[in-house]
Design a protein around this motif. Structure first.
Motif, mmCIF file in Angstrom:
data_model
loop_
_atom_site.group_PDB
_atom_site.id
_atom_site.type_symbol
_atom_site.label_atom_id
_atom_site.label_comp_id
_atom_site.label_asym_id
_atom_site.label_seq_id
_atom_site.Cartn_x
_atom_site.Cartn_y
_atom_site.Cartn_z
ATOM 1 N N ASP A 168 37.568 -9.328 -48.153
ATOM 2 C CA ASP A 168 38.204 -9.994 -47.013
ATOM 3 C C ASP A 168 39.277 -9.148 -46.337
ATOM 4 O OD1 ASP A 168 40.225 -10.009 -48.870
ATOM 5 O OD2 ASP A 168 40.522 -12.177 -48.868
ATOM 6 N N GLY A 169 39.395 -7.885 -46.735
ATOM 7 C CA GLY A 169 40.371 -7.007 -46.118
ATOM 8 C C GLY A 169 41.719 -6.998 -46.805
ATOM 9 N N SER A 170 41.954 -7.897 -47.748
ATOM 10 C CA SER A 170 43.250 -8.017 -48.414
ATOM 11 C C SER A 170 43.369 -7.034 -49.580
ATOM 12 C CB SER A 170 43.417 -9.435 -48.952
ATOM 13 O OG SER A 170 42.551 -9.645 -50.049
ATOM 14 N N VAL A 211 37.959 1.558 -47.093
ATOM 15 C CA VAL A 211 38.285 1.083 -48.439
ATOM 16 C C VAL A 211 37.241 1.573 -49.443
ATOM 17 C CG1 VAL A 211 38.421 -0.990 -49.894
ATOM 18 C CG2 VAL A 211 39.647 -0.896 -47.705
ATOM 19 N N SER A 221 35.745 -3.134 -36.085
ATOM 20 C CA SER A 221 36.994 -3.000 -36.839
ATOM 21 C C SER A 221 36.789 -3.374 -38.301
ATOM 22 C CB SER A 221 38.091 -3.889 -36.249
ATOM 23 O OG SER A 221 38.390 -3.484 -34.951
ATOM 24 N N VAL A 222 36.058 -4.463 -38.533
ATOM 25 C CA VAL A 222 35.778 -4.894 -39.902
ATOM 26 C C VAL A 222 34.973 -3.818 -40.624
ATOM 27 C CG1 VAL A 222 34.567 -6.601 -41.327
ATOM 28 C CG2 VAL A 222 35.930 -7.340 -39.359
ATOM 29 N N ALA A 257 31.539 -7.922 -46.362
ATOM 30 C CA ALA A 257 32.678 -8.396 -45.579
ATOM 31 C C ALA A 257 32.130 -9.426 -44.595
ATOM 32 C CB ALA A 257 33.340 -7.250 -44.833
ATOM 33 N N GLN A 281 40.494 -5.545 -52.127
ATOM 34 C CA GLN A 281 40.339 -4.147 -52.538
ATOM 35 C C GLN A 281 40.263 -4.040 -54.058
ATOM 36 O OE1 GLN A 281 43.140 -1.485 -50.625
ATOM 37 N NE2 GLN A 281 43.013 -2.679 -48.738
ATOM 38 N N ARG A 288 32.795 -11.667 -41.410
ATOM 39 C CA ARG A 288 33.589 -11.995 -40.222
ATOM 40 C C ARG A 288 33.373 -13.466 -39.926
ATOM 41 N NH1 ARG A 288 31.900 -10.814 -35.464
ATOM 42 N NH2 ARG A 288 33.894 -11.128 -34.501
ATOM 43 N N HIS A 306 37.184 -0.740 -41.431
ATOM 44 C CA HIS A 306 38.116 -0.999 -42.534
ATOM 45 C C HIS A 306 37.367 -1.036 -43.859
ATOM 46 C CE1 HIS A 306 41.621 -2.267 -44.680
ATOM 47 N NE2 HIS A 306 41.087 -3.442 -45.006
ATOM 48 N N LEU A 307 36.241 -1.711 -43.889
ATOM 49 C CA LEU A 307 35.424 -1.773 -45.101
ATOM 50 C C LEU A 307 35.022 -0.369 -45.535
ATOM 51 C CD1 LEU A 307 33.732 -3.231 -47.265
ATOM 52 C CD2 LEU A 307 31.939 -3.498 -45.534
ATOM 53 N N ALA A 322 38.923 -10.278 -36.002
ATOM 54 C CA ALA A 322 38.589 -8.865 -35.848
ATOM 55 C C ALA A 322 37.163 -8.722 -35.337
ATOM 56 C CB ALA A 322 38.744 -8.155 -37.183
#
Length: 156
Positions: free
Chosen positions: A17-19, A80, A72-73, A44, A23, A46, A76-77, A68
């Motif tokens: 979830d990006g948090s 990470v 962008s998602v 992930a 991670q 959205r 970011h994924l 997002a």
């Protein structure tokens, strides 16, 4: 050569979830897969765009937050996963971005997974209030075993 357990999970799906907790869940799943000879798919989700008039925000049950865009998602994924795979020296993690309800999408993915990994956003007992609704839904309804990675590892 490491001995691979034939009963070990071969396909691990992890929700991201990006948090920071998300991670940690990805790292845990990657380490588990590496130790057991399995594959990891990081998903992930959205949430659907439901913009309020005149804003770039979507209505959420507990307020407003930016939604997002898919690029962008995905970026970011990828950042990470790249960081985790380089730290572990292990590649081969599949990255998937879908749009929908996070719990619904993770439950769908659990249908052909050996293990589902999700993060908890709060410490405490297994309850929806402390786990968060997505984690609690996955624990209740997944079609495979579920591991909930706590928000802070090693802290009671």
């Amino acid at each position: 050569m490491a001995h691979l357990d034939p009963a070990a999970p071969r396909r691990i799906v992890v929700g991201f979830d990006g948090s920071p907790t998300g991670q940690r869940a990805v790292r845990w799943a990657a380490e588990e897969a590496a130790s057991r000879g399995g594959d990891v798919e990081v998903i992930a989700v959205r949430e659907r765009d439901e913009p309020l008039p005149g804003t770039s925000y979507a209505f959420q049950p507990y307020g407003r937050r930016p939604v997002a865009d898919e690029d962008s998602v995905r970026a970011h994924l990828h950042d990470v996963v790249s960081h985790i795979t380089s730290a572990l020296g292990r590649g081969g993690i599949t990255e998937t971005v879908v749009t929908g309800d996070p719990a619904t999408e993770l439950l769908k993915a659990s249908a052909d997974a050996d293990l589902l990994v999700v993060g908890s956003h709060r410490r405490g007992a297994l309850s929806e209030v402390l786990l968060g609704s997505v984690s609690a839904s996955c624990v209740r309804h997944a079609r495979c075993p579920v591991v909930v990675v706590p928000a802070t590892l090693g802290v009671p």
